[in-house]
Design a protein around this motif. Sequence first.
Motif, short mmCIF file in Angstrom:
data_model
loop_
_atom_site.label_atom_id
_atom_site.label_comp_id
_atom_site.label_asym_id
_atom_site.label_seq_id
_atom_site.Cartn_x
_atom_site.Cartn_y
_atom_site.Cartn_z
N LYS A 1 -6.17 27.04 -3.86
CA LYS A 1 -6.77 28.32 -3.52
C LYS A 1 -6.07 28.81 -2.27
O LYS A 1 -5.62 28.03 -1.43
N GLY A 2 -5.96 30.10 -2.13
CA GLY A 2 -5.21 30.65 -1.01
C GLY A 2 -3.73 30.56 -1.30
O GLY A 2 -3.27 29.69 -2.04
N LEU A 3 -2.98 31.48 -0.73
CA LEU A 3 -1.53 31.56 -0.99
C LEU A 3 -0.79 31.22 0.28
O LEU A 3 -0.73 32.00 1.22
N THR A 4 -0.25 30.00 0.33
CA THR A 4 0.48 29.55 1.50
C THR A 4 1.82 28.96 1.07
O THR A 4 2.01 28.61 -0.09
N SER A 5 2.73 28.87 2.02
CA SER A 5 4.03 28.28 1.72
C SER A 5 3.96 26.77 1.92
O SER A 5 3.03 26.24 2.53
N PHE A 6 4.97 26.07 1.43
CA PHE A 6 5.06 24.62 1.61
C PHE A 6 5.07 24.29 3.10
O PHE A 6 4.37 23.37 3.54
N SER A 7 5.86 25.04 3.88
CA SER A 7 5.95 24.77 5.33
C SER A 7 4.60 24.93 6.01
O SER A 7 4.22 24.11 6.85
N GLU A 8 3.86 25.98 5.64
CA GLU A 8 2.53 26.19 6.23
C GLU A 8 1.59 25.06 5.85
O GLU A 8 0.80 24.60 6.69
N ASP A 9 1.66 24.61 4.59
CA ASP A 9 0.80 23.51 4.15
C ASP A 9 1.05 22.25 4.95
O ASP A 9 0.12 21.57 5.40
N MET A 10 2.32 21.92 5.14
CA MET A 10 2.65 20.67 5.84
C MET A 10 2.24 20.75 7.30
O MET A 10 1.68 19.80 7.87
N ARG A 11 2.50 21.88 7.96
CA ARG A 11 2.12 22.02 9.37
C ARG A 11 0.61 21.94 9.54
O ARG A 11 0.12 21.39 10.53
N ALA A 12 -0.14 22.49 8.57
CA ALA A 12 -1.59 22.44 8.65
C ALA A 12 -2.11 21.01 8.57
O ALA A 12 -3.21 20.71 9.03
N ARG A 13 -1.31 20.12 8.02
CA ARG A 13 -1.69 18.71 7.90
C ARG A 13 -1.08 17.86 9.01
O ARG A 13 -1.12 16.63 8.95
N GLY A 14 -0.47 18.52 9.98
CA GLY A 14 0.12 17.79 11.09
C GLY A 14 1.42 17.10 10.74
O GLY A 14 1.83 16.16 11.42
N VAL B 1 0.86 -1.18 0.00
CA VAL B 1 0.00 0.00 0.00
C VAL B 1 0.90 1.24 0.00
O VAL B 1 1.81 1.36 0.82
N ALA B 2 0.65 2.13 -0.93
CA ALA B 2 1.47 3.34 -1.06
C ALA B 2 1.12 4.35 0.03
O ALA B 2 0.02 4.31 0.61
N ALA B 3 2.06 5.23 0.31
CA ALA B 3 1.79 6.32 1.25
C ALA B 3 0.66 7.19 0.72
O ALA B 3 0.55 7.42 -0.49
N GLN B 4 -0.19 7.65 1.61
CA GLN B 4 -1.34 8.46 1.21
C GLN B 4 -0.88 9.77 0.61
O GLN B 4 0.06 10.40 1.09
N LYS B 5 -1.54 10.19 -0.47
CA LYS B 5 -1.17 11.44 -1.11
C LYS B 5 -1.59 12.64 -0.25
O LYS B 5 -2.62 12.62 0.41
N ILE B 6 -0.76 13.66 -0.28
CA ILE B 6 -1.09 14.93 0.37
C ILE B 6 -1.93 15.75 -0.59
O ILE B 6 -1.55 15.95 -1.74
N GLU B 7 -3.08 16.22 -0.14
CA GLU B 7 -3.97 17.00 -1.00
C GLU B 7 -3.73 18.48 -0.77
O GLU B 7 -3.81 18.97 0.35
N GLN B 8 -3.43 19.20 -1.84
CA GLN B 8 -3.16 20.62 -1.75
C GLN B 8 -4.24 21.40 -2.51
O GLN B 8 -4.30 21.33 -3.74
#
Length: 243
Positions: free
Chosen positions: A83-96, A73-80
């Motif tokens: 919409k909205g302007l965020t950085s990669f770091s902000e996106d990852m932290r928002a997903r825990g 089973v593959a690792a679950q994809k991160i859904e981005q």
Amino acid sequence: MIDKQSPIPIYYQLEQYIKEKIEKGEWQPGEIIPSERELAEMYDISRMTVRQAVNNLVNDGYLIRRRGKGTFVAAQKIEQPLKGLTSFSEDMRARGMEPGTIVLSFETVPASEKLAEGLGVAEGDDLYEVRRLRLADGLPMALETLYIPVCLVPELTRDVVSGSVYEFIEKEKGLVIGSAVQTLEASVARQVEAEHLKMKEGAPVLLLERRTQLVDGRPLEVVKSVYRGDRYKFMIEMKRGGS
């Protein structure tokens, strides 16, 4: 589970069954699934039918084959959301998830004609060129090349770009990031990209280019990123306007 009298192809029924077990968490990322022979015996179907279902799920990113070991089973994809302007770091932290960065290179280069046009500088002016490998919980997600005018942020350093550039821009420089235009297209990994992203050459990737500007209209950056197609997906929310 398999209805051989159904007009729905048997391979598709098996495919949906496996996908359901993954999405419900019954089969966890990294877990090995039954072999093609075992699945064929379990459901009294041909190995060719099983292989077709498994191939489709590998292509869709639900499963991954490891030579000599089996299918997992593959690792679950991160859904981005696009919409909205965020950085990669902000996106990852928002997903825990814990964001990480490996700075591959940090140097000053003269602006090409195309980059000069996109960044509002003269051709030949100094730009920071930063190549970074972006990580989520230690796993490679994207290979990124970033260009920023030196005259706009002369204090940029290798230490700064090892973290969140947006955070430095807004908190340390007091600049306000306003908007961005992004383009997204499908491609395949070239050799260098495959090596950094720990994937096979020719595997599917997503190419993203972002042009960002400050609220006062000054161009801030041009970012070109290569995302792993098996770990990342983008979501677009659309609304139909009135006629």
